[in-house]
Design an enzyme around this catalytic site. Structure first.
Site, mmCIF file in Angstrom:
data_model
loop_
_atom_site.group_PDB
_atom_site.id
_atom_site.type_symbol
_atom_site.label_atom_id
_atom_site.label_comp_id
_atom_site.label_asym_id
_atom_site.label_seq_id
_atom_site.Cartn_x
_atom_site.Cartn_y
_atom_site.Cartn_z
ATOM 1 N N ARG A 46 12.048 -7.492 -5.830
ATOM 2 C CA ARG A 46 10.764 -6.891 -5.443
ATOM 3 C C ARG A 46 11.047 -5.770 -4.456
ATOM 4 N NH1 ARG A 46 11.774 -7.302 -0.787
ATOM 5 N NH2 ARG A 46 9.698 -6.558 -0.328
ATOM 6 N N GLY A 47 9.972 -5.020 -4.154
ATOM 7 C CA GLY A 47 10.140 -3.820 -3.341
ATOM 8 C C GLY A 47 10.213 -2.635 -4.297
ATOM 9 N N ALA A 48 9.483 -1.557 -3.958
ATOM 10 C CA ALA A 48 9.288 -0.464 -4.920
ATOM 11 C C ALA A 48 10.591 0.136 -5.458
ATOM 12 C CB ALA A 48 8.394 0.607 -4.284
ATOM 13 N N ARG A 87 4.816 -4.425 -13.089
ATOM 14 C CA ARG A 87 3.980 -4.438 -11.877
ATOM 15 C C ARG A 87 3.345 -3.055 -11.771
ATOM 16 N NH1 ARG A 87 6.385 -6.851 -6.495
ATOM 17 N NH2 ARG A 87 4.183 -7.325 -6.118
ATOM 18 N N GLN A 191 7.280 -12.352 2.807
ATOM 19 C CA GLN A 191 8.446 -11.459 2.681
ATOM 20 C C GLN A 191 9.026 -11.106 4.059
ATOM 21 O OE1 GLN A 191 5.649 -11.159 0.921
ATOM 22 N NE2 GLN A 191 5.964 -10.197 -1.060
ATOM 23 N N ASP A 232 4.504 1.484 -1.556
ATOM 24 C CA ASP A 232 4.640 1.292 -3.015
ATOM 25 C C ASP A 232 4.193 2.514 -3.785
ATOM 26 O OD1 ASP A 232 4.498 -1.588 -1.911
ATOM 27 O OD2 ASP A 232 5.347 -1.696 -3.931
ATOM 28 N N ASN A 242 0.601 -0.229 0.232
ATOM 29 C CA ASN A 242 1.745 -1.059 0.661
ATOM 30 C C ASN A 242 1.246 -2.504 0.756
ATOM 31 O OD1 ASN A 242 4.544 -1.215 1.508
ATOM 32 N ND2 ASN A 242 3.769 -1.770 3.522
ATOM 33 N N LYS A 243 2.146 -3.399 1.071
ATOM 34 C CA LYS A 243 1.822 -4.834 1.095
ATOM 35 C C LYS A 243 0.508 -5.111 1.816
ATOM 36 C CE LYS A 243 3.477 -7.527 -0.450
ATOM 37 N NZ LYS A 243 2.936 -7.950 -1.772
#
Ligand code: MRU
Length: 345
Positions: A46-48, A87, A191, A232, A242-243
């Site tokens: 995960r993570g862009a 995603r 996270q 993201d 973002n998150k």
């Protein structure tokens, strides 16, 4: 030592399974594009930037698997669609897949396989270089030791290595300019607690874990000099997805007069999307909120609201740190220029 969450072998890809961290360091072996799609959707990776790189390797695995099929091109295009839709919010995934499709246009299956493998390898190496450059660019915003608050994980684990927001924090630490990193635990999937805290301990960077609701208190006490987060997708006007929880932090930082920085590679800039309203936001399963660590923390049938990301308006973002330098509001022209420059490079 640099944490490297994605490794390629001759016929498979290994992904450090982030669902199991920090309890155990297990590597997931992916041999097909679908394995990679599943790893992306279940957040094993995960993570862009990291999902962009994983997506490229997924396409390479599919090209290898399909290379003797008469319908090779059409089948690979289907795989590319599945991968880029795995995603929806992080633009890096579709950016990477589109770049790959452009590169392989007109190639035969054998050439396609080697071109995809080489492209993924190059993007992976460049990602680390970009993150190190972003770290250096971020240093220009500081003149001495600082206490930084960060959210989610925008570190080595979310990239090919070094990290974006954590890359800036690493660069500050290399100069001995980190007094303290406040790590938001980042509900619902933790996270921050599971991944950022693990990375910072791994690199011996002074860090303290907070629940998300404690950020306002440390700000009010004057214990935060800057907030640095990843992204993201950054729309043309600078609005940033973002998150979930990032927007709230930006509001808090604004109230307390604390600079709020976003660190992201140029591949996260999306000049085609005009503003945050047009960014697709992923909604995830209700049980991610109803349960924690495998146990129920809410009635099993309660309705749940679970967007994985929120959008921070550009007006709350002091500056955006990229590998091509720091940009400040108004962001539109700078975002156009950076994406053009990166394309021409
Ligand atoms: O749902 P996740 O864990 O993929 O969300 C990740 C984030 O929001 C990160 O901050 C973002 O992708 C930047 S990673 C360098």
């Amino acid at each position: 030592m640099l944490i490297e969450p994605i490794r390629r072998d001759t016929d498979h890809v290994e992904i450090l399974d982030q669902r199991r961290l920090p309890e155990s360091e297990r590597w997931l072996i992916c041999t097909t594009g679908n394995d990679v799609v599943e790893a992306i959707q279940t957040l094993a990776v995960r993570g862009a930037p990291a999902i962009g790189i994983a997506g490229l390797y997924g396409l390479w695995l599919e090209a290898m698997r399909l290379q003797h099929q008469p319908q090779f091109s059409a089948m690979l295009q289907d795989a590319a669609d599945r991968i880029s839709q795995a995603r929806p919010t992080a633009v890096n995934l579709s950016w990477a897949v589109n770049q790959a499709l452009e590169k392989i246009r007109g190639l035969d299956p054998r050439e396609t396989v080697s071109t995809l493998r080489d492209l993924a390898d190059v993007v992976k190496v460049q990602d680390v270089e970009n993150n190190v450059a972003m770290g250096q660019a971020g240093l220009t915003l500081f003149s001495g030791p600082a206490k930084i608050l960060t959210h989610c994980n925008a570190g080595s684990l979310a990239t090919a290595g070094y990290g974006t927001a954590l890359g800036v924090i690493r660069a500050l630490h290399e100069k001995q300019w980190i007094d303290q990193v406040w790590v938001d635990e980042t509900r619902p999937l933790l996270q921050g607690a599971r991944l950022t805290a693990w990375e910072l301990e791994h690199d011996r960077i002074p860090a303290t874990l907070l629940t998300d609701s404690m950020a306002s208190q440390v700000m009010a006490l004057g214990e935060v000099d800057a907030v640095i987060v990843g992204a993201d997708r950054i729309a043309r006007n600078g609005d940033t997805a973002n998150k979930i929880g990032t927007y709230g932090l930006a509001v808090l930082a604004n109230y307390h007069n604390i600079p709020f920085y976003v660190a992201a590679p140029v591949s996260t800039l999306d000049p085609v999307t005009p503003d945050g309203l047009h960014i697709p936001i992923e909604h995830r399963a209700a049980d991610e909120v109803r349960r924690c660590g495998g146990i129920s923390t809410a009635p099993t049938t309660i309705a749940v609201y679970n967007p994985a990301f929120d959008v921070t308006p550009a007006s709350l973002i002091t500056a955006i740190i990229t590998e091509r330098g720091v940009i400040r509001p108004p962001y539109g022209n700078a975002i156009d220029q950076l994406t053009r420059e990166a394309k021409d490079a």
